[in-house]
Motif scaffolding. Structure first.
Motif, PDB file in Angstrom:
ATOM      1  N   VAL A 174      46.559  58.173 -13.620  1.00  0.00           N
ATOM      2  CA  VAL A 174      46.356  56.845 -14.208  1.00  0.00           C
ATOM      3  C   VAL A 174      44.967  56.837 -14.860  1.00  0.00           C
ATOM      4  CG1 VAL A 174      47.782  55.785 -12.423  1.00  0.00           C
ATOM      5  CG2 VAL A 174      45.314  55.745 -12.152  1.00  0.00           C
ATOM      6  N   ILE A 175      44.789  55.966 -15.865  1.00  0.00           N
ATOM      7  CA  ILE A 175      43.471  55.871 -16.503  1.00  0.00           C
ATOM      8  C   ILE A 175      42.805  54.548 -16.150  1.00  0.00           C
ATOM      9  CG2 ILE A 175      43.649  57.493 -18.412  1.00  0.00           C
ATOM     10  CD1 ILE A 175      44.720  55.267 -20.175  1.00  0.00           C
ATOM     11  N   GLU A 176      41.495  54.595 -16.143  1.00  0.00           N
ATOM     12  CA  GLU A 176      40.689  53.454 -15.719  1.00  0.00           C
ATOM     13  C   GLU A 176      39.726  53.069 -16.841  1.00  0.00           C
ATOM     14  OE1 GLU A 176      38.249  54.607 -12.412  1.00  0.00           O
ATOM     15  OE2 GLU A 176      36.992  52.833 -12.547  1.00  0.00           O
ATOM     16  N   ASN A 177      39.616  51.772 -17.112  1.00  0.00           N
ATOM     17  CA  ASN A 177      38.630  51.318 -18.100  1.00  0.00           C
ATOM     18  C   ASN A 177      37.224  51.633 -17.601  1.00  0.00           C
ATOM     19  OD1 ASN A 177      39.272  49.143 -16.126  1.00  0.00           O
ATOM     20  ND2 ASN A 177      37.677  48.014 -17.197  1.00  0.00           N
ATOM     21  N   ASP A 178      36.334  52.059 -18.536  1.00  0.00           N
ATOM     22  CA  ASP A 178      34.965  52.357 -18.133  1.00  0.00           C
ATOM     23  C   ASP A 178      34.005  51.325 -18.706  1.00  0.00           C
ATOM     24  OD1 ASP A 178      33.520  53.583 -20.616  1.00  0.00           O
ATOM     25  OD2 ASP A 178      35.455  54.613 -20.570  1.00  0.00           O
ATOM     26  N   ASP A 179      32.717  51.506 -18.405  1.00  0.00           N
ATOM     27  CA  ASP A 179      31.746  50.448 -18.725  1.00  0.00           C
ATOM     28  C   ASP A 179      31.055  50.619 -20.072  1.00  0.00           C
ATOM     29  OD1 ASP A 179      30.388  52.671 -17.953  1.00  0.00           O
ATOM     30  OD2 ASP A 179      28.988  51.647 -16.624  1.00  0.00           O
ATOM     31  N   ARG A 180      31.341  51.699 -20.800  1.00  0.00           N
ATOM     32  CA  ARG A 180      30.616  51.857 -22.076  1.00  0.00           C
ATOM     33  C   ARG A 180      31.436  52.396 -23.227  1.00  0.00           C
ATOM     34  NH1 ARG A 180      26.701  56.711 -19.910  1.00  0.00           N
ATOM     35  NH2 ARG A 180      28.304  58.307 -19.842  1.00  0.00           N
ATOM     36  N   SER A 181      32.618  52.986 -22.963  1.00  0.00           N
ATOM     37  CA  SER A 181      33.385  53.575 -24.068  1.00  0.00           C
ATOM     38  C   SER A 181      34.787  52.988 -24.210  1.00  0.00           C
ATOM     39  CB  SER A 181      33.503  55.083 -23.879  1.00  0.00           C
ATOM     40  OG  SER A 181      32.229  55.670 -23.764  1.00  0.00           O
ATOM     41  N   TYR A 182      35.576  53.083 -23.169  1.00  0.00           N
ATOM     42  CA  TYR A 182      36.984  52.706 -23.264  1.00  0.00           C
ATOM     43  C   TYR A 182      37.279  51.453 -22.442  1.00  0.00           C
ATOM     44  CZ  TYR A 182      37.621  57.175 -25.583  1.00  0.00           C
ATOM     45  OH  TYR A 182      37.535  58.220 -26.472  1.00  0.00           O
ATOM     46  N   SER A 183      37.559  50.369 -23.147  1.00  0.00           N
ATOM     47  CA  SER A 183      37.859  49.087 -22.506  1.00  0.00           C
ATOM     48  C   SER A 183      39.311  49.064 -22.029  1.00  0.00           C
ATOM     49  CB  SER A 183      37.650  47.958 -23.512  1.00  0.00           C
ATOM     50  OG  SER A 183      38.597  48.097 -24.557  1.00  0.00           O
ATOM     51  N   VAL A 184      39.670  47.985 -21.386  1.00  0.00           N
ATOM     52  CA  VAL A 184      41.067  47.787 -20.962  1.00  0.00           C
ATOM     53  C   VAL A 184      41.995  47.908 -22.173  1.00  0.00           C
ATOM     54  CG1 VAL A 184      42.689  45.985 -20.218  1.00  0.00           C
ATOM     55  CG2 VAL A 184      40.622  46.408 -18.894  1.00  0.00           C
ATOM     56  N   LYS A 185      41.590  47.293 -23.279  1.00  0.00           N
ATOM     57  CA  LYS A 185      42.443  47.335 -24.480  1.00  0.00           C
ATOM     58  C   LYS A 185      42.645  48.773 -24.964  1.00  0.00           C
ATOM     59  CE  LYS A 185      43.011  45.468 -29.121  1.00  0.00           C
ATOM     60  NZ  LYS A 185      43.228  46.822 -29.690  1.00  0.00           N
ATOM     61  N   SER A 202      37.169  45.934 -12.339  1.00  0.00           N
ATOM     62  CA  SER A 202      36.674  44.595 -12.673  1.00  0.00           C
ATOM     63  C   SER A 202      35.214  44.618 -13.121  1.00  0.00           C
ATOM     64  CB  SER A 202      36.838  43.659 -11.483  1.00  0.00           C
ATOM     65  OG  SER A 202      35.946  44.012 -10.447  1.00  0.00           O
ATOM     66  N   PHE A 203      34.413  45.450 -12.513  1.00  0.00           N
ATOM     67  CA  PHE A 203      32.985  45.524 -12.869  1.00  0.00           C
ATOM     68  C   PHE A 203      32.810  46.112 -14.274  1.00  0.00           C
ATOM     69  CE2 PHE A 203      28.670  47.599 -11.787  1.00  0.00           C
ATOM     70  CZ  PHE A 203      27.981  46.489 -12.259  1.00  0.00           C
ATOM     71  N   HIS A 204      33.544  47.191 -14.546  1.00  0.00           N
ATOM     72  CA  HIS A 204      33.485  47.775 -15.891  1.00  0.00           C
ATOM     73  C   HIS A 204      33.962  46.761 -16.933  1.00  0.00           C
ATOM     74  CE1 HIS A 204      33.841  52.078 -14.059  1.00  0.00           C
ATOM     75  NE2 HIS A 204      32.631  51.565 -13.927  1.00  0.00           N
ATOM     76  N   HIS A 205      34.958  45.977 -16.559  1.00  0.00           N
ATOM     77  CA  HIS A 205      35.491  44.971 -17.484  1.00  0.00           C
ATOM     78  C   HIS A 205      34.429  43.909 -17.810  1.00  0.00           C
ATOM     79  CE1 HIS A 205      38.574  42.764 -19.614  1.00  0.00           C
ATOM     80  NE2 HIS A 205      38.269  41.669 -18.953  1.00  0.00           N
ATOM     81  N   GLU A 206      33.602  43.584 -16.830  1.00  0.00           N
ATOM     82  CA  GLU A 206      32.516  42.628 -17.090  1.00  0.00           C
ATOM     83  C   GLU A 206      31.545  43.190 -18.126  1.00  0.00           C
ATOM     84  OE1 GLU A 206      30.455  41.486 -13.514  1.00  0.00           O
ATOM     85  OE2 GLU A 206      32.331  40.971 -12.507  1.00  0.00           O
ATOM     86  N   LEU A 207      31.341  44.493 -18.082  1.00  0.00           N
ATOM     87  CA  LEU A 207      30.354  45.132 -18.954  1.00  0.00           C
ATOM     88  C   LEU A 207      30.919  45.502 -20.322  1.00  0.00           C
ATOM     89  CD1 LEU A 207      28.901  47.435 -16.171  1.00  0.00           C
ATOM     90  CD2 LEU A 207      27.727  45.484 -17.176  1.00  0.00           C
ATOM     91  N   LEU A 208      32.225  45.723 -20.404  1.00  0.00           N
ATOM     92  CA  LEU A 208      32.859  46.113 -21.673  1.00  0.00           C
ATOM     93  C   LEU A 208      34.281  45.545 -21.724  1.00  0.00           C
ATOM     94  CD1 LEU A 208      32.740  47.977 -24.278  1.00  0.00           C
ATOM     95  CD2 LEU A 208      33.881  49.708 -22.870  1.00  0.00           C
ATOM     96  N   HIS A 209      34.491  44.620 -22.652  1.00  0.00           N
ATOM     97  CA  HIS A 209      35.814  44.003 -22.751  1.00  0.00           C
ATOM     98  C   HIS A 209      36.055  43.484 -24.169  1.00  0.00           C
ATOM     99  CE1 HIS A 209      33.921  40.037 -22.778  1.00  0.00           C
ATOM    100  NE2 HIS A 209      33.128  40.518 -21.833  1.00  0.00           N
ATOM    101  N   GLY A 211      37.190  40.226 -24.677  1.00  0.00           N
ATOM    102  CA  GLY A 211      37.349  38.788 -24.535  1.00  0.00           C
ATOM    103  C   GLY A 211      38.440  38.349 -23.571  1.00  0.00           C
ATOM    104  N   GLU A 212      39.140  39.309 -22.948  1.00  0.00           N
ATOM    105  CA  GLU A 212      40.188  38.917 -22.006  1.00  0.00           C
ATOM    106  C   GLU A 212      39.540  38.377 -20.718  1.00  0.00           C
ATOM    107  OE1 GLU A 212      39.469  42.083 -22.625  1.00  0.00           O
ATOM    108  OE2 GLU A 212      41.140  43.112 -23.613  1.00  0.00           O
ATOM    109  N   SER A 213      40.159  37.377 -20.135  1.00  0.00           N
ATOM    110  CA  SER A 213      39.722  36.917 -18.821  1.00  0.00           C
ATOM    111  C   SER A 213      40.166  37.962 -17.790  1.00  0.00           C
ATOM    112  CB  SER A 213      40.364  35.571 -18.499  1.00  0.00           C
ATOM    113  OG  SER A 213      41.754  35.733 -18.374  1.00  0.00           O
ATOM    114  N   TYR A 214      39.608  37.843 -16.570  1.00  0.00           N
ATOM    115  CA  TYR A 214      40.081  38.702 -15.475  1.00  0.00           C
ATOM    116  C   TYR A 214      41.596  38.634 -15.385  1.00  0.00           C
ATOM    117  CZ  TYR A 214      35.534  39.162 -13.021  1.00  0.00           C
ATOM    118  OH  TYR A 214      34.264  39.450 -12.630  1.00  0.00           O
ATOM    119  N   SER A 215      42.076  37.400 -15.371  1.00  0.00           N
ATOM    120  CA  SER A 215      43.493  37.150 -15.134  1.00  0.00           C
ATOM    121  C   SER A 215      44.364  37.792 -16.212  1.00  0.00           C
ATOM    122  CB  SER A 215      43.701  35.635 -15.081  1.00  0.00           C
ATOM    123  OG  SER A 215      45.042  35.337 -15.160  1.00  0.00           O
TER     124      SER A 215
END
Length: 298
Positions: A174-185, A202-209, A211-215
């Motif tokens: 599985v792949i995981e969003n990171d905090d500086r290169s690859y966002s959830v999108k 969730s922490f990486h998402h706060e740093l790189l996203h 505009g999506e909410s957590y939810s």
DNA sequence: GCGTGTCAAGTGAAA
DNA sequence: TTTCACTTGACACGC
């Protein structure tokens, strides 16, 4: 929902990630170390069950130098019964297991040697989980990798290299969003191409996203997990106070944790707390889940 | 015994 | 250009 922490339990005497230097490699040393690590893994899992924690990430150091050419020892065969027994205990207790190869595993590297070493490392992780006879919901999580000045090309290269992986790796990766290169999108784009599940950090998402909410992000990631993959896995952490941006907290900030839970519509996921004091924070988080009436595996 | 430089591996940002 | 951070700790050398 199951709650857990990664790799190390500070409350018990042993560590399940003992290693040694390449210079002092010997088969004897390897067997001793792996034996110690497996013994400790058993102890940690029992401790977790006793304390209501049913999600655990096994250290990649379980078998030192597992994918290094120096290691020609058939450790899978040698430790088969122990691995099987730990796996059997996990299944019996409904413990979810994951692994997280370190930053040297870069499947989308432009250097084919790096890619080949990464594949060898992924195979090792799959061998551990296979020897434990765990179902496909025991996952191996990695980041997408480098950007190399062209993210789209690097995403495509990830997808292309993924297709050449052995089935034993594919079913667990599985792949995981990171905090500086690859966002959830970015991860979801790749997931659309090759069907790989996306783990939500969730922490990486706060740093790189984007505009999506957590939810929203959690719902989107959740949809990338098929039935056989099990429910969505989430990594949770928060900012270490007064430290460099992106540094993980020493201990859990319960207000921040509550804020995340408040944002969610559903709790059908398993969560690892990536916090330095490990099981101590996990134990503090359990009662908070009760406040939200989250149904926790027992 | 103890203090501490360094550890298989990659990448990118900061210093 | 080098160092640092990443789940970082702890191995093992030298005194």
């Amino acid at each position: 929902m199951r709650l857990g922490y990664p790799c190390i339990n500070w409350s018990i005497e042993c560590r399940g990630n003992k290693t040694f230097r390449l210079k002092s490699y010997s088969e004897k040393r390897l067997v001793e170390t792996v034996g110690t690590n497996l013994d400790c893994l058993q102890q940690m899992l029992r401790w977790n069950v006793d304390h209501g924690l049913y999600f655990f990430r096994i250290s990649s150091d379980l078998v030192p130098f597992a994918s290094h050419e120096v290691n020609t020892f058939d450790w899978v065969d040698h430790f088969q019964s122990t691995l099987q027994s730990i796996g059997s205990y996990s299944k019996q207790q409904n413990i979810r297991i994951s692994m997280h190869p370190d930053q040297f595993t870069v499947l989308n590297s432009k250097d084919s040697d790096v890619v080949n070493r990464s594949i060898a490392e992924l195979k090792y992780h799959a061998e551990v989980l296979d020897a434990m006879e765990l179902a496909d919901d025991a996952k191996i999580q990695i980041h997408v990798g480098g950007v190399y000045g062209d993210k789209e090309a690097s995403k495509t290269r990830f997808a292309a290299n993924y297709k050449h992986l052995p089935e034993s790796v594919k079913r667990r990766l599985v792949i995981e969003n990171d905090d500086r290169s690859y966002s959830v999108k970015d991860c979801l784009d790749i997931s659309e191409q090759i069907g790989i599940p996306v783990l939500f950090d969730s922490f990486h998402h706060e740093l790189l996203h984007n505009g999506e909410s957590y939810s929203e992000a959690i719902l989107l990631c959740s949809k990338s997990w098929k039935t056989e993959d099990g429910c969505l896995m989430i990594d949770y952490s928060s900012q270490a106070e007064g430290e460099r941006k992106g540094k993980h907290a020493e201990n859990i900030n319960l207000d921040h944790f509550r804020e995340l839970l408040q944002c969610l519509d559903f709790y059908n996921f398993d969560m690892i707390l990536e916090i330095k004091d490990k099981e101590t924070s996990a134990m503090k988080a359990l009662p908070v889940l009760e406040e939200f009436e989250v149904e926790v595996v027992v």
